[in-house]
Design an enzyme around this catalytic site. Structure first.
Site, mmCIF file in Angstrom:
data_model
loop_
_atom_site.group_PDB
_atom_site.id
_atom_site.type_symbol
_atom_site.label_atom_id
_atom_site.label_comp_id
_atom_site.label_asym_id
_atom_site.label_seq_id
_atom_site.Cartn_x
_atom_site.Cartn_y
_atom_site.Cartn_z
ATOM 1 N N LYS A 1 0.837 -1.197 0.000
ATOM 2 C CA LYS A 1 0.000 0.000 0.000
ATOM 3 C C LYS A 1 0.879 1.257 0.000
ATOM 4 O O LYS A 1 2.096 1.171 0.219
ATOM 5 C CB LYS A 1 -0.929 -0.025 1.218
ATOM 6 N N ARG B 1 -11.119 -0.306 14.183
ATOM 7 C CA ARG B 1 -10.921 0.522 13.000
ATOM 8 C C ARG B 1 -11.690 -0.095 11.839
ATOM 9 O O ARG B 1 -12.591 0.509 11.290
ATOM 10 C CB ARG B 1 -9.415 0.587 12.708
ATOM 11 N N TYR C 1 13.537 30.700 8.077
ATOM 12 C CA TYR C 1 12.293 31.387 8.428
ATOM 13 C C TYR C 1 12.181 31.634 9.930
ATOM 14 O O TYR C 1 12.458 30.744 10.731
ATOM 15 C CB TYR C 1 11.077 30.550 7.997
ATOM 16 N N MET D 1 9.951 24.676 2.423
ATOM 17 C CA MET D 1 9.205 23.870 1.451
ATOM 18 C C MET D 1 10.137 23.080 0.520
ATOM 19 O O MET D 1 9.923 21.897 0.285
ATOM 20 C CB MET D 1 8.281 24.779 0.631
#
Ligand SMILES: *Cc1c(COP(=O)(O)O)cnc(C)c1O
Length: 384
Positions: free
Chosen positions: A47, A145, A266, A323
């Site tokens: 997956k 779940r 930043y 980013m």
């Protein structure tokens, strides 16, 4: 032998980062797990794009090694797996979404049915088609779940719908198999065994990667490893029996010196405690490298933060992961490694997927499944 992925048409010189994926290690890990699982069939959970490594490469490599059964979360991934593994048995773990039976059957996919309404829908589809298509049945033994309750599982044999389709596998999933002494493991094994005894003749599957290594050996008929295939440690706290599969190398875009009390990145979250040398590397959170690995504070301060391996030297990040870039304090790295365009290892060596996850306050699973599409992917392995 090595080869670039079809999606990786990025020329080497222009690639901001290189992701190496070792298919021989993947196959070797599958074989190790198969040995550990004794006589049980060893499937592969592929997956999330085979935990970030690429369905189109991982699935054929495993199938060539003898893996016959694959598990994906979504129909979309299962269709991709089917395209490269025409003979394989492919299960969709997330179950049956309303109205999706036809899509599954069109690609010879089997749903993992996790509730009585799902069983009813699959059974009536099969009745309408006049064919008893295969499906797995998921019983919940503690996760809360997906899956039928244990009492629904115990009563299942009496339901007439079971005759309309072909139940091919009974499964459940461990809550915390990586904690070998967690008493829940034994409770889940006992509950699962009880349901299995109520449905005689149905192959059974409980163990994920860590479950395969539990002292109770809850291997049943089929084991479902994911994480360990890709090099994650299924036995945390003990030596990792798996080989690393992925290596990530970012490249140095710029080098600079910063002076005492200057900040980097930043919001100026990191401050130089002296004259420091900074390498700016072309990988960021948009590549799936977690921002939570940022490194605030003053240089030299202790703290769990992201690290890179530069010329064999472990170097801490400086400031916030942005980013598309991150900054590394390379003051202690050998001069020879500090060149524009040079490589900086972000996953590899001591920076295992488990270690990178820990340093980012998450788990190696999230590091793997986040591996981004901008990397130049280079696959190695004899199976290509
Ligand atoms: C993801 C998953 C697995 C594989 O788990 P790992 O811990 O990655 O080995 C097995 N079974 C189910 C139901 C899963 O969702």
């Amino acid at each position: 032998m090595s080869q670039t992925a079809p999606q990786g048409h990025i020329p080497e010189e222009a690639a901001g980062a290189l992701l190496r994926i070792d298919l021989d290690a993947l196959v070797s890990n599958w074989r190790t797990l198969r040995t550990q699982a004794g006589g049980a069939e060893t499937s592969a959970v592929v997956k999330a794009n085979a935990y970030g490594t690429g369905i189109e490469k991982a699935v054929p490599a495993l199938a060539a090694a003898g893996c016959r059964t694959f598990f994906l979360a979504h129909v979309s991934g299962a269709i991709r797996a089917r395209a490269v593994a025409p003979e394989a048995t492919i299960y969709v773990l997330n179950g049956l979404l309303p109205g999706s039976c036809g899509h599954l059957v069109a690609h010879s996919l089997r749903p993992v049915l996790g509730s009585l309404p799902e069983i009813d829908e699959w059974a009536s589809f099969c009745r309408a088609e006049g064919r008893a298509f295969e499906a797995a049945i998921h019983v919940d033994t503690g996760m809360n779940r997906l899956g039928l309750t244990v009492s629904e599982g115990l009563a299942l044999a009496a339901r007439p719908e079971l005759k309309d389709f072909t139940p091919a596998l009974l499964m459940s999933h461990f809550v915390s198999a990586e904690e070998r002494d967690n008493p829940l493991n034994l409770r889940q094994i006992e509950a699962f065994t009880a349901v299995r005894n109520a449905l005689p003749g149905l192959p059974a599957s409980l163990a994920n990667s860590s479950g395969i290594f539990l002292p109770q050996k809850p291997h049943f008929d089929l084991v479902r490893p994911g994480y360990a295939l890709y090099g994650g440690n299924p036995t945390p706290g003990e030596a990792n029996p798996m080989r690393p599969v992925v290596e990530l190398e970012g490249r140095i875009v710029q080098l600079r010196f910063v002076e005492t009390d200057e900040t980097v990145g930043y919001n100026g979250r990191w401050t130089a405690g002296g004259r420091r040398r900074i390498a700016t590397v072309s990988v960021g959170y948009a590549d799936g490298y977690p921002r939570s690995a940022s490194s605030p504070g003053r240089s030299g301060e202790p703290g769990l933060r992201g690290m890179a391996l530069v010329g064999g030297q472990l170097c801490p990040f400086a400031g916030t992961v942005s980013m598309d870039l991150l900054a590394v304090d390379v003051t202690d790295a050998p001069e020879s490694a500090l060149v524009r365009g040079g490589p900086v290892t972000l996953i590899g060596g001591p920076l295992t997927v488990d270690e990178v996850g820990r340093r980012a306050g998450t788990i190696g699973y999230e590091i793997l499944t986040g591996l981004g599409p901008r990397y130049r992917r280079v696959y190695t392995g004899a199976t290509l």
